[in-house]
Scaffold this active site. Structure first.
Site, PDB file in Angstrom:
ATOM      1  N   TYR A  38      -3.287   5.243   8.926  1.00 26.62           N
ATOM      2  CA  TYR A  38      -2.750   4.064   8.572  1.00 26.62           C
ATOM      3  C   TYR A  38      -1.609   3.770   9.770  1.00 26.62           C
ATOM      4  O   TYR A  38      -0.443   3.660   9.376  1.00 26.62           O
ATOM      5  CB  TYR A  38      -2.316   3.854   7.182  1.00 26.62           C
ATOM      6  CG  TYR A  38      -2.048   2.337   6.615  1.00 26.62           C
ATOM      7  CD1 TYR A  38      -3.177   1.703   6.343  1.00 26.62           C
ATOM      8  CD2 TYR A  38      -0.573   1.812   6.516  1.00 26.62           C
ATOM      9  CE1 TYR A  38      -2.986   0.487   5.793  1.00 26.62           C
ATOM     10  CE2 TYR A  38      -0.550   0.639   5.999  1.00 26.62           C
ATOM     11  CZ  TYR A  38      -1.506   0.144   5.688  1.00 26.62           C
ATOM     12  OH  TYR A  38      -1.344  -1.598   5.023  1.00 26.62           O
TER      13      TYR A  38
ATOM     14  N   TYR B 291       0.989  -1.170   0.180  1.00 24.74           N
ATOM     15  CA  TYR B 291      -0.038  -0.037  -0.130  1.00 24.74           C
ATOM     16  C   TYR B 291       0.714   1.283  -0.079  1.00 24.74           C
ATOM     17  O   TYR B 291       1.994   1.163   0.470  1.00 24.74           O
ATOM     18  CB  TYR B 291      -1.021  -0.038   1.203  1.00 24.74           C
ATOM     19  CG  TYR B 291      -1.918   1.250   1.239  1.00 24.74           C
ATOM     20  CD1 TYR B 291      -2.637   1.494   0.158  1.00 24.74           C
ATOM     21  CD2 TYR B 291      -1.980   2.045   2.305  1.00 24.74           C
ATOM     22  CE1 TYR B 291      -3.592   2.589   0.036  1.00 24.74           C
ATOM     23  CE2 TYR B 291      -2.707   3.109   2.409  1.00 24.74           C
ATOM     24  CZ  TYR B 291      -3.471   3.347   0.931  1.00 24.74           C
ATOM     25  OH  TYR B 291      -4.614   4.605   1.342  1.00 24.74           O
TER      26      TYR B 291
END
Ligand code: NAD
Length: 299
Positions: free
Chosen positions: A188, A178
């Site tokens: 995140y 990612y």
């Protein structure tokens, strides 16, 4: 006509528990191209996955007709390299107690026993876990950070170490990364961005080492956001999907199937010159340096 043909190839896809995530889409694309598929499912999700399969609750249909049939479904826990390191409280947990051989080496041994040496062509790592993903990195504990890196990055190294000897030359490994590996993605957290950075770096090193040792390729796909079961743990996944729709080069959400097709290409002979690569499948979001709207006016 040039086409992706994986007839006669066998894939082990680790990280499938339902039909909503990237692992499922990759398994579907590989099956559509003719590969046989074995699945690795995390023990806590094993029962629900196998029951859903048996009861016909998963979308097993293939676009060209037919259905995915899994050769084997193995219980698989990527935080254990060998069966003897599983702690007693985990081994005795009700979700694990009836299972055995679910470490990375355990499943590699089972596949060797089931299919023999040289029986794996494609290895897919489509799993991640960060117990503190909702914590900022500044608020992440050492155990939380190390757990994220163990489950989400070292697991890939260990899979290549242990499945590499079973793989035929020309084989291919693909994992899922990612953008947080290379850019700041607020929210995140918990060391997951660090784990993805390690995964991408290890992809390059493993490409060299496994390429020289076994003649296999190692790549990772940096995928755009998808509202999978795992991604819901982040807490903001719907907003992330919308943000990409508004701001990516192609103003639309990427689909799981698009990631599946890219993985099938990377694993096919058409990808034979590609290794050590991080391939972005995110509608071009990674190339943007600024929000698309509102654009700056010239005043
Ligand atoms: P998913 O829920 O379909 O897949 C994650 C899987 O990991 C689950 O099946 C879960 O059971 C499994 N898992 C967790 N811990 C495990 C362990 N210790 N051993 C074995 N399996 C374990 O969700 P997904 O979003 O499709 O995730 C697949 C991959 O894609 C992950 O690496 C994820 O980081 C990556 N990814 C996801 C997104 C997204 O927005 N969904 C974006 C980029 C990359």
């Amino acid at each position: 006509m040039l086409s992706i043909d994986l007839t006669g190839k066998r894939a082990f896809v680790a990280g499938i528990a339902d039909d909503k995530g990237y692992g499922w889409a990759i398994a579907k694309a590989l099956a559509e191209a003719g590969a046989s598929i074995c699945v690795g499912t995390w023990p806590p999700t094993m029962r629900i996955f196998t029951k859903s399969l048996e009861r016909g609750k998963l979308d097993v249909s293939l676009p060209g007709g037919g259905e995915i049939e899994f050769e084997r479904v193995y219980p698989f826990d990527a935080v254990y390299d060998t069966d003897d390191v599983v702690p007693a409280d985990v081994a005795n947990d009700k979700r694990y107690v009836k299972l055995s051989g679910y470490s990375i080496q355990g499943v590699a041994d089972s596949m060797k026993a089931d299919f023999g040496d040289g029986s794996v062509d494609i290895l897919v790592h489509s799993l991640a876990n960060g117990p503190e993903v909702q914590n900022d990195l500044l608020d992440t504990s050492r155990p939380g950070y190390l757990a994220a890196v163990s489950a989400s990055a070292f697991s890939m190294v260990s899979m290549v170490q242990r499945f590499g000897p079973l793989m035929r030359p020309g084989g291919s490994v693909v994992s899922l990364s990612y953008l947080a590996a290379e850019r700041v993605i607020p929210g995140y957290g918990g060391g997951m961005s660090s784990a993805k950075a390690a995964l991408e770096s290890d992809t390059r090193t493993l490409a060299f080492e496994a390429g020289r040792r076994w003649g296999i390729r190692v790549n990772t796909i940096s995928a755009g956001p998808l509202a999978s079961r795992a991604a819901r743990a982040i807490g903001t996944i719907e907003r992330m999907v919308e943000y990409y729709e508004e701001n990516a080069a192609l103003p639309e959400a990427n689909t799981a199937d698009e990631v599946g097709w890219a993985a099938a290409f990377l694993c096919s002979p058409l990808g034979s010159g590609i290794t050590g690569e991080t391939l972005h499948v995110d509608k071009g979001y990674h190339a943007m340096g600024m929000q698309a709207e509102p654009q700056l006016s010239a005043e």
